[in-house]
Motif scaffolding. Structure first.
Motif, mmCIF file in Angstrom:
data_model
loop_
_atom_site.group_PDB
_atom_site.id
_atom_site.type_symbol
_atom_site.label_atom_id
_atom_site.label_comp_id
_atom_site.label_asym_id
_atom_site.label_seq_id
_atom_site.Cartn_x
_atom_site.Cartn_y
_atom_site.Cartn_z
ATOM 1 N N GLY A 107 -5.761 -15.326 -14.039
ATOM 2 C CA GLY A 107 -4.915 -16.138 -13.343
ATOM 3 C C GLY A 107 -4.324 -15.663 -12.059
ATOM 4 O O GLY A 107 -4.824 -15.029 -11.205
ATOM 5 N N MET A 108 -3.076 -16.211 -12.045
ATOM 6 C CA MET A 108 -2.379 -15.839 -11.066
ATOM 7 C C MET A 108 -1.576 -14.475 -10.936
ATOM 8 O O MET A 108 -1.201 -13.830 -10.040
ATOM 9 C CB MET A 108 -1.147 -16.823 -10.746
ATOM 10 N N TYR A 109 -1.917 -13.668 -12.104
ATOM 11 C CA TYR A 109 -1.376 -12.426 -12.262
ATOM 12 C C TYR A 109 -2.253 -11.347 -11.839
ATOM 13 O O TYR A 109 -2.047 -10.070 -11.694
ATOM 14 C CB TYR A 109 -1.137 -12.104 -13.845
ATOM 15 N N LYS A 110 -3.169 -11.797 -11.201
ATOM 16 C CA LYS A 110 -3.975 -10.833 -10.037
ATOM 17 C C LYS A 110 -3.186 -10.436 -8.878
ATOM 18 O O LYS A 110 -3.317 -9.588 -8.185
ATOM 19 C CB LYS A 110 -5.384 -11.542 -9.651
ATOM 20 N N PHE A 111 -2.194 -11.412 -8.536
ATOM 21 C CA PHE A 111 -1.772 -11.513 -7.389
ATOM 22 C C PHE A 111 -0.334 -10.810 -7.344
ATOM 23 O O PHE A 111 0.538 -11.077 -8.392
ATOM 24 C CB PHE A 111 -1.498 -12.972 -6.701
ATOM 25 N N LEU A 112 0.078 -10.070 -6.272
ATOM 26 C CA LEU A 112 1.336 -9.594 -6.143
ATOM 27 C C LEU A 112 2.672 -10.507 -6.384
ATOM 28 O O LEU A 112 3.359 -10.235 -6.812
ATOM 29 C CB LEU A 112 1.750 -8.889 -4.657
ATOM 30 N N THR A 113 2.148 -11.916 -5.890
ATOM 31 C CA THR A 113 3.104 -12.961 -5.945
ATOM 32 C C THR A 113 3.654 -13.294 -7.361
ATOM 33 O O THR A 113 4.928 -13.290 -7.556
ATOM 34 C CB THR A 113 2.688 -14.340 -5.329
ATOM 35 N N MET A 114 2.744 -13.098 -8.405
ATOM 36 C CA MET A 114 3.452 -13.257 -9.891
ATOM 37 C C MET A 114 4.015 -12.055 -10.209
ATOM 38 O O MET A 114 4.897 -12.284 -10.981
ATOM 39 C CB MET A 114 2.177 -13.817 -10.579
ATOM 40 N N TRP A 115 3.482 -11.056 -9.926
ATOM 41 C CA TRP A 115 4.049 -9.927 -10.207
ATOM 42 C C TRP A 115 5.624 -9.824 -9.685
ATOM 43 O O TRP A 115 6.574 -9.563 -10.773
ATOM 44 C CB TRP A 115 3.639 -8.695 -9.791
ATOM 45 N N ASN A 116 5.723 -10.219 -8.448
ATOM 46 C CA ASN A 116 7.181 -10.404 -8.021
ATOM 47 C C ASN A 116 8.064 -11.369 -8.878
ATOM 48 O O ASN A 116 9.170 -11.337 -8.830
ATOM 49 C CB ASN A 116 6.917 -10.830 -6.305
ATOM 50 N N MET A 117 7.431 -12.532 -9.289
ATOM 51 C CA MET A 117 8.036 -13.482 -9.939
ATOM 52 C C MET A 117 8.666 -12.866 -11.289
ATOM 53 O O MET A 117 9.995 -13.039 -11.469
ATOM 54 C CB MET A 117 7.086 -14.643 -10.284
ATOM 55 N N VAL A 118 7.735 -12.139 -11.882
ATOM 56 C CA VAL A 118 8.244 -11.304 -13.189
ATOM 57 C C VAL A 118 9.308 -10.307 -12.759
ATOM 58 O O VAL A 118 10.625 -10.213 -13.320
ATOM 59 C CB VAL A 118 6.821 -10.646 -13.696
ATOM 60 N N PHE A 119 9.261 -9.614 -11.639
ATOM 61 C CA PHE A 119 10.350 -8.690 -11.217
ATOM 62 C C PHE A 119 11.574 -9.198 -10.682
ATOM 63 O O PHE A 119 12.899 -8.815 -11.160
ATOM 64 C CB PHE A 119 9.942 -7.845 -9.853
ATOM 65 N N GLN A 120 11.532 -10.369 -10.070
ATOM 66 C CA GLN A 120 12.898 -11.316 -9.626
ATOM 67 C C GLN A 120 13.494 -11.634 -11.121
ATOM 68 O O GLN A 120 14.734 -11.832 -11.082
ATOM 69 C CB GLN A 120 12.497 -12.238 -8.841
ATOM 70 N N LEU A 121 12.606 -12.254 -11.785
ATOM 71 C CA LEU A 121 13.192 -12.821 -13.128
ATOM 72 C C LEU A 121 13.890 -11.544 -13.947
ATOM 73 O O LEU A 121 15.242 -11.845 -14.454
ATOM 74 C CB LEU A 121 12.202 -13.253 -14.194
ATOM 75 N N THR A 122 13.331 -10.387 -14.009
ATOM 76 C CA THR A 122 13.926 -9.276 -14.545
ATOM 77 C C THR A 122 15.214 -8.905 -13.959
ATOM 78 O O THR A 122 16.350 -8.561 -14.575
ATOM 79 C CB THR A 122 12.977 -7.971 -14.421
ATOM 80 N N TYR A 123 15.204 -8.700 -12.643
ATOM 81 C CA TYR A 123 16.396 -8.458 -11.826
ATOM 82 C C TYR A 123 17.479 -9.224 -11.986
ATOM 83 O O TYR A 123 18.528 -8.884 -12.494
ATOM 84 C CB TYR A 123 16.197 -8.473 -10.441
ATOM 85 N N PHE A 124 17.393 -10.561 -12.040
ATOM 86 C CA PHE A 124 18.555 -11.453 -12.266
ATOM 87 C C PHE A 124 18.820 -11.473 -13.772
ATOM 88 O O PHE A 124 20.131 -11.702 -13.999
ATOM 89 C CB PHE A 124 18.238 -12.777 -11.803
ATOM 90 N N PHE A 125 17.875 -11.221 -14.774
ATOM 91 C CA PHE A 125 18.496 -11.264 -16.224
ATOM 92 C C PHE A 125 19.369 -9.799 -16.282
ATOM 93 O O PHE A 125 20.454 -9.912 -16.923
ATOM 94 C CB PHE A 125 17.374 -11.022 -17.060
ATOM 95 N N ILE A 126 19.028 -8.627 -15.772
ATOM 96 C CA ILE A 126 19.795 -7.704 -15.590
ATOM 97 C C ILE A 126 21.189 -7.753 -15.100
ATOM 98 O O ILE A 126 22.162 -7.454 -15.623
ATOM 99 C CB ILE A 126 19.182 -6.216 -14.791
ATOM 100 N N CYS A 127 21.103 -8.672 -13.955
ATOM 101 C CA CYS A 127 22.439 -8.813 -13.505
ATOM 102 C C CYS A 127 23.123 -9.798 -14.193
ATOM 103 O O CYS A 127 24.573 -9.545 -14.475
ATOM 104 C CB CYS A 127 22.226 -9.848 -12.098
#
Length: 247
Positions: A54-74
């Motif tokens: 699916g979309m997890y081939k793309f850096l866009t979806m990796w980034n979505m997960v990264f951003q979610l992780t960051y704001f959760f840590i915040c």
């Protein structure tokens, strides 16, 4: 606002908004968009049924997960800071939050936004073909490719972040970047799915040059994030992160 003692509650609202935005964006993409798009592409013969990534081939979806992780840590950092428990663990959480921003969230997020819209400006068919509009609503496209940068900049402007040492920050960024390169190469050479078709036709020297240019761009973005933090908080070198909770 930088240096004015903005109440912690506003930063928490921003961080909680980020968590909600990325959670719903990932959910909507996985449940509605990707499933329908995959069925359409298989039906038209554009992809093979073996493509289950699916979309997890793309850096866009990796980034979505990264951003979610960051704001959760915040959010976690905001919670422990507002509790008044200024223990070593509180500082460690804040330190990890700042490291993740410097090494992952800002450079990867900015890269996705800049590259996506730069290619779109040249010819959107290269990056987001028009037929995808029937599967991806405009708001989701902006969550994935636009809002990423403004919300990060607002966070950096509102909350004092201490950038890590260049060694730990850049090594973290290098690990993430190399992980993604290994991922797309594995998909290409082992699974025979080329995430970005142009990579398939690049010879060794050209491919190496492409990777080098991307690495240099990420380095520039890393130092850009560090510079922005210094600009936003100039004159507050001795400002302690615990004071973020004060009015």
């Amino acid at each position: 606002m930088a240096g004015t003692g903005l109440p912690l509650v506003l930063g928490t609202v921003l961080h909680f908004t980020g968590v909600l935005m990325y959670t719903y964006g990932i959910f909507y993409n996985n449940v509605y968009c990707t499933r329908e798009m995959r069925a359409h592409l298989i039906k038209t013969g554009s992809i093979d049924e073996k493509d289950v990534y699916g979309m997890y081939k793309f850096l866009t979806m990796w980034n979505m997960v990264f951003q979610l992780t960051y704001f959760f840590i915040c959010c976690v950092s905001d919670l422990v800071t507002s509790s008044g428990a200024h223990s070593p663990i509180t500082r460690k959480i804040a330190s990890f939050r700042d490291w993740f921003l410097a090494a992952v969230a800002f450079p990867i997020g900015t890269l996705v936004v800049v590259v996506f819209w730069a290619i779109w400006a040249i010819d959107r068919e290269f990056i987001f073909p028009k037929f995808l509009d029937q599967f991806f609503p405009a708001w989701l496209n902006h969550v994935m490719h636009t809002f990423v940068l403004p919300i990060l900049l607002l966070d950096m402007y509102m909350i004092r972040h201490r950038y890590p040492s260049k060694t730990t920050g850049i090594l973290g960024l290098a690990f993430v970047a190399l992980s993604y390169v290994c991922w797309i190469l594995w998909l290409g050479f082992v699974v025979d799915i080329w995430v970005y078709p142009f990579l398939k036709v690049l010879n060794g020297a050209v491919f190496g040059s492409f990777i080098l240019v991307c690495a240099l761009l990420l380095l520039v973005l890393y130092f850009t994030g560090e510079k922005l933090c210094k600009i936003f908080w100039s004159g507050y070198a001795d400002y302690d992160f615990e004071m973020d909770k004060l009015d």
